[in-house]
Design a protein around this motif. Sequence first.
Motif, PDB file in Angstrom:
ATOM      1  N   ASN A   9     -15.251 -50.621 -48.330  1.00  0.00           N
ATOM      2  CA  ASN A   9     -14.460 -50.090 -49.440  1.00  0.00           C
ATOM      3  C   ASN A   9     -13.433 -49.077 -48.954  1.00  0.00           C
ATOM      4  O   ASN A   9     -12.259 -49.125 -49.319  1.00  0.00           O
ATOM      5  CB  ASN A   9     -15.379 -49.432 -50.476  1.00  0.00           C
ATOM      6  CG  ASN A   9     -15.768 -50.379 -51.584  1.00  0.00           C
ATOM      7  OD1 ASN A   9     -15.967 -51.569 -51.346  1.00  0.00           O
ATOM      8  ND2 ASN A   9     -15.908 -49.868 -52.788  1.00  0.00           N
TER       9      ASN A   9
ATOM     10  N   ALA B 210      -9.927 -48.753 -51.083  1.00  0.00           N
ATOM     11  CA  ALA B 210     -10.359 -48.926 -52.479  1.00  0.00           C
ATOM     12  C   ALA B 210     -11.389 -47.870 -52.865  1.00  0.00           C
ATOM     13  O   ALA B 210     -12.598 -48.120 -52.870  1.00  0.00           O
ATOM     14  CB  ALA B 210     -10.944 -50.327 -52.671  1.00  0.00           C
TER      15      ALA B 210
ATOM     16  N   MET C  85     -10.116 -50.319 -58.740  1.00  0.00           N
ATOM     17  CA  MET C  85      -9.978 -51.057 -57.479  1.00  0.00           C
ATOM     18  C   MET C  85     -11.325 -51.658 -57.110  1.00  0.00           C
ATOM     19  O   MET C  85     -12.310 -50.936 -56.930  1.00  0.00           O
ATOM     20  CB  MET C  85      -9.502 -50.133 -56.353  1.00  0.00           C
ATOM     21  CG  MET C  85      -8.096 -49.623 -56.495  1.00  0.00           C
ATOM     22  SD  MET C  85      -7.641 -48.603 -55.068  1.00  0.00           S
ATOM     23  CE  MET C  85      -5.923 -48.249 -55.432  1.00  0.00           C
ATOM     24  N   THR C  86     -11.359 -52.965 -56.992  1.00  0.00           N
ATOM     25  CA  THR C  86     -12.590 -53.669 -56.619  1.00  0.00           C
ATOM     26  C   THR C  86     -12.400 -54.286 -55.242  1.00  0.00           C
ATOM     27  O   THR C  86     -11.357 -54.877 -54.960  1.00  0.00           O
ATOM     28  CB  THR C  86     -12.902 -54.772 -57.642  1.00  0.00           C
ATOM     29  OG1 THR C  86     -13.207 -54.162 -58.900  1.00  0.00           O
ATOM     30  CG2 THR C  86     -14.091 -55.612 -57.205  1.00  0.00           C
ATOM     31  N   THR C  87     -13.400 -54.127 -54.399  1.00  0.00           N
ATOM     32  CA  THR C  87     -13.373 -54.757 -53.080  1.00  0.00           C
ATOM     33  C   THR C  87     -14.277 -55.978 -53.097  1.00  0.00           C
ATOM     34  O   THR C  87     -15.436 -55.895 -53.522  1.00  0.00           O
ATOM     35  CB  THR C  87     -13.849 -53.784 -51.989  1.00  0.00           C
ATOM     36  OG1 THR C  87     -13.019 -52.635 -52.001  1.00  0.00           O
ATOM     37  CG2 THR C  87     -13.772 -54.425 -50.617  1.00  0.00           C
TER      38      THR C  87
ATOM     39  N   GLN D 109     -17.323 -51.366 -56.116  1.00  0.00           N
ATOM     40  CA  GLN D 109     -16.368 -50.333 -56.510  1.00  0.00           C
ATOM     41  C   GLN D 109     -16.892 -48.987 -56.033  1.00  0.00           C
ATOM     42  O   GLN D 109     -18.097 -48.823 -55.797  1.00  0.00           O
ATOM     43  CB  GLN D 109     -16.151 -50.317 -58.018  1.00  0.00           C
ATOM     44  CG  GLN D 109     -15.371 -51.504 -58.558  1.00  0.00           C
ATOM     45  CD  GLN D 109     -14.983 -51.345 -60.019  1.00  0.00           C
ATOM     46  OE1 GLN D 109     -14.837 -50.231 -60.512  1.00  0.00           O
ATOM     47  NE2 GLN D 109     -14.808 -52.454 -60.711  1.00  0.00           N
ATOM     48  N   THR D 110     -15.980 -48.036 -55.903  1.00  0.00           N
ATOM     49  CA  THR D 110     -16.351 -46.683 -55.498  1.00  0.00           C
ATOM     50  C   THR D 110     -16.353 -45.785 -56.727  1.00  0.00           C
ATOM     51  O   THR D 110     -15.394 -45.786 -57.509  1.00  0.00           O
ATOM     52  CB  THR D 110     -15.361 -46.131 -54.457  1.00  0.00           C
ATOM     53  OG1 THR D 110     -15.245 -47.067 -53.384  1.00  0.00           O
ATOM     54  CG2 THR D 110     -15.841 -44.797 -53.912  1.00  0.00           C
TER      55      THR D 110
ATOM     56  N   THR E 192     -11.398 -54.290 -63.735  1.00  0.00           N
ATOM     57  CA  THR E 192     -10.735 -54.380 -62.438  1.00  0.00           C
ATOM     58  C   THR E 192      -9.244 -54.627 -62.637  1.00  0.00           C
ATOM     59  O   THR E 192      -8.849 -55.520 -63.384  1.00  0.00           O
ATOM     60  CB  THR E 192     -11.344 -55.534 -61.612  1.00  0.00           C
ATOM     61  OG1 THR E 192     -12.671 -55.178 -61.222  1.00  0.00           O
ATOM     62  CG2 THR E 192     -10.516 -55.835 -60.384  1.00  0.00           C
TER      63      THR E 192
ATOM     64  N   HIS F 237      -9.195 -55.867 -53.655  1.00  0.00           N
ATOM     65  CA  HIS F 237      -8.917 -55.754 -52.233  1.00  0.00           C
ATOM     66  C   HIS F 237      -9.874 -56.715 -51.529  1.00  0.00           C
ATOM     67  O   HIS F 237     -11.096 -56.501 -51.518  1.00  0.00           O
ATOM     68  CB  HIS F 237      -9.138 -54.324 -51.742  1.00  0.00           C
ATOM     69  CG  HIS F 237      -8.166 -53.343 -52.306  1.00  0.00           C
ATOM     70  ND1 HIS F 237      -7.518 -52.387 -51.552  1.00  0.00           N
ATOM     71  CD2 HIS F 237      -7.702 -53.161 -53.577  1.00  0.00           C
ATOM     72  CE1 HIS F 237      -6.718 -51.676 -52.310  1.00  0.00           C
ATOM     73  NE2 HIS F 237      -6.823 -52.120 -53.550  1.00  0.00           N
TER      74      HIS F 237
ATOM     75  N   ARG G 217      -5.186 -58.301 -53.099  1.00  0.00           N
ATOM     76  CA  ARG G 217      -4.423 -57.684 -52.015  1.00  0.00           C
ATOM     77  C   ARG G 217      -5.224 -57.792 -50.713  1.00  0.00           C
ATOM     78  O   ARG G 217      -6.431 -57.542 -50.687  1.00  0.00           O
ATOM     79  CB  ARG G 217      -4.181 -56.214 -52.367  1.00  0.00           C
ATOM     80  CG  ARG G 217      -3.374 -55.417 -51.377  1.00  0.00           C
ATOM     81  CD  ARG G 217      -3.295 -53.963 -51.818  1.00  0.00           C
ATOM     82  NE  ARG G 217      -2.545 -53.800 -53.055  1.00  0.00           N
ATOM     83  CZ  ARG G 217      -2.502 -52.667 -53.751  1.00  0.00           C
ATOM     84  NH1 ARG G 217      -3.192 -51.613 -53.360  1.00  0.00           N
ATOM     85  NH2 ARG G 217      -1.784 -52.582 -54.860  1.00  0.00           N
TER      86      ARG G 217
ATOM     87  N   ASN H 281      -5.665 -56.570 -46.648  1.00  0.00           N
ATOM     88  CA  ASN H 281      -5.356 -55.483 -45.735  1.00  0.00           C
ATOM     89  C   ASN H 281      -4.572 -56.005 -44.535  1.00  0.00           C
ATOM     90  O   ASN H 281      -4.681 -57.173 -44.168  1.00  0.00           O
ATOM     91  CB  ASN H 281      -6.632 -54.797 -45.262  1.00  0.00           C
ATOM     92  CG  ASN H 281      -7.320 -54.053 -46.384  1.00  0.00           C
ATOM     93  OD1 ASN H 281      -8.219 -54.588 -47.011  1.00  0.00           O
ATOM     94  ND2 ASN H 281      -6.891 -52.841 -46.649  1.00  0.00           N
TER      95      ASN H 281
ATOM     96  N   SER I 298     -12.322 -54.257 -41.904  1.00  0.00           N
ATOM     97  CA  SER I 298     -12.423 -53.143 -42.840  1.00  0.00           C
ATOM     98  C   SER I 298     -13.575 -52.200 -42.521  1.00  0.00           C
ATOM     99  O   SER I 298     -13.483 -50.996 -42.756  1.00  0.00           O
ATOM    100  CB  SER I 298     -12.565 -53.679 -44.269  1.00  0.00           C
ATOM    101  OG  SER I 298     -13.681 -54.547 -44.365  1.00  0.00           O
TER     102      SER I 298
END
Length: 491
Positions: free
Chosen positions: A249, A254, A259-261, A272-273, A397, A401, A425, A427, A432
């Motif tokens: 994350n 994210a 923002m969801t990873t 999610q964070t 969401t 990511h 999206r 990276n 990661s």
Amino acid sequence: MPTTLTIGADIGTTNVKAIAYEPHSDQILAHASRPLHTLQPQPGYSEQDPEAIWQAFGEVMRELMQAVQQAGATVGVVAFSAAMHSLMAVDAAGKPLTHALLWSDNRAEAEARTLRTHQAALGQAIYEQTGTPIHPMIPLCKLAFWRHHQPDLIRDAARFISIKEFLWVRLTGEYDVDFSMATATGLFDQEHRQWSPLALSVAGIADTQLSTPVPTMHIRPLLESSAAHTGLEPGTSLLIGASDGCLANLGAGAVAPGMTTLTIGTSGAIRQTVRQPLRDPQGRLFCYHLTEGYYVVGGPTNNGANVLQWLAEQFTQQTPEAVLAQAAQMGAGADGLLFLPYLQGERAPLWDAAVRGAFHHVDWLHTQAHFVRATLEGVLFNLWSINQLLGDYTGPTHVIHANGGFAQSAFWVQMLADIAGVPVRLNASNESGAVGAILLALTATGHYPSLDIAAGSVSFGKTYEPNPEHHRVYQETFERFRALQAGLASK
């Protein structure tokens, strides 16, 4: 003045990887990787040789350090990411008494089922304390299995540790476990930052048989005895880091709401964070510690790119690339064909190691390409169903990511955007976990004032926008998938 680099080392279940990063130029100077071999001595078992992992780690680090030295650079900090849920027993000298049982090891299925059914109140109480859903993957259940089937091991082992701890003690001489890895054991009381007596009573061990919990920014120096094995200078700062899921994350940038990873490697997860610990009353979502004030919530799936591997090897006898190309011949929704992707049981959202996959609504006109398309859609439908559950607590969401091996397929990533109906999206770097470890280290050493600022430094590649027409098809198809899934959950 030599350039000072930060190294992120990622100890996965498929590979050991490391990258060397120069923060001022935002450049990855070098990377190295070695594959790992998983042993499956009998059905449901999934193990690795810890000594082989130690050797692979040494090879990766020495290769990386050769590139660092050729560049005339030095290393300031090495930070660690690692796969969760592994467990091994060691003697008083730290010698392995067992192989390392991986997250995919299901031998503790009976013990997990007992805590989810016959002792459901106890299982839920442990979940509330630890934030770890009850499942055969977690060390709590693996220890309960050993307690029932190998009581001598429980009695005689000096310690029960993860792969990461095994490497850490060889590098530093200390039995430490970071809060992040500890929260994935099912044994750690998140609120009080200590081992849970309730969980320990189920496992049948004492807290003295576990490592000392420490913050994820905890630093120790490298022992001189391990310098030659790694190619690092004695005394190099080692930051213990966190779990691969939490660092994925951070490494994906994210950490903000919305923002969801989504990660798909061999398995997968959606996360999610959040800023406060979160619990699902039915125990379906994990909540792991990243660092103080940052928690990663979500759900993992057993069925990710391994389903693509099954398609290629067992179903079509084609390469994965050919399978993806064949799926692209079919339209969204595979003409009504649905696939429940539970080839290896399932974690979220079902948490049932015994559940199995199925095709639904098979028609005379369906071809192999239909089955391939439906199977790939099923993997994403299952992950998106976890996100729908997560969204009940964290909100909708707005952007995904995406990372992991599946992110190398533009077709599969576009399918995700079409199913979710939001941008996806990628990276700039697909590593990661290692990037997250580096960002954690740079925050710990003052380069970044906070994880929010660190996450904001992440570079991105392509963004995939959803196709509105495909999304409309998938909305209806996804509801049919969820109805089938709900039928499994009710059994």
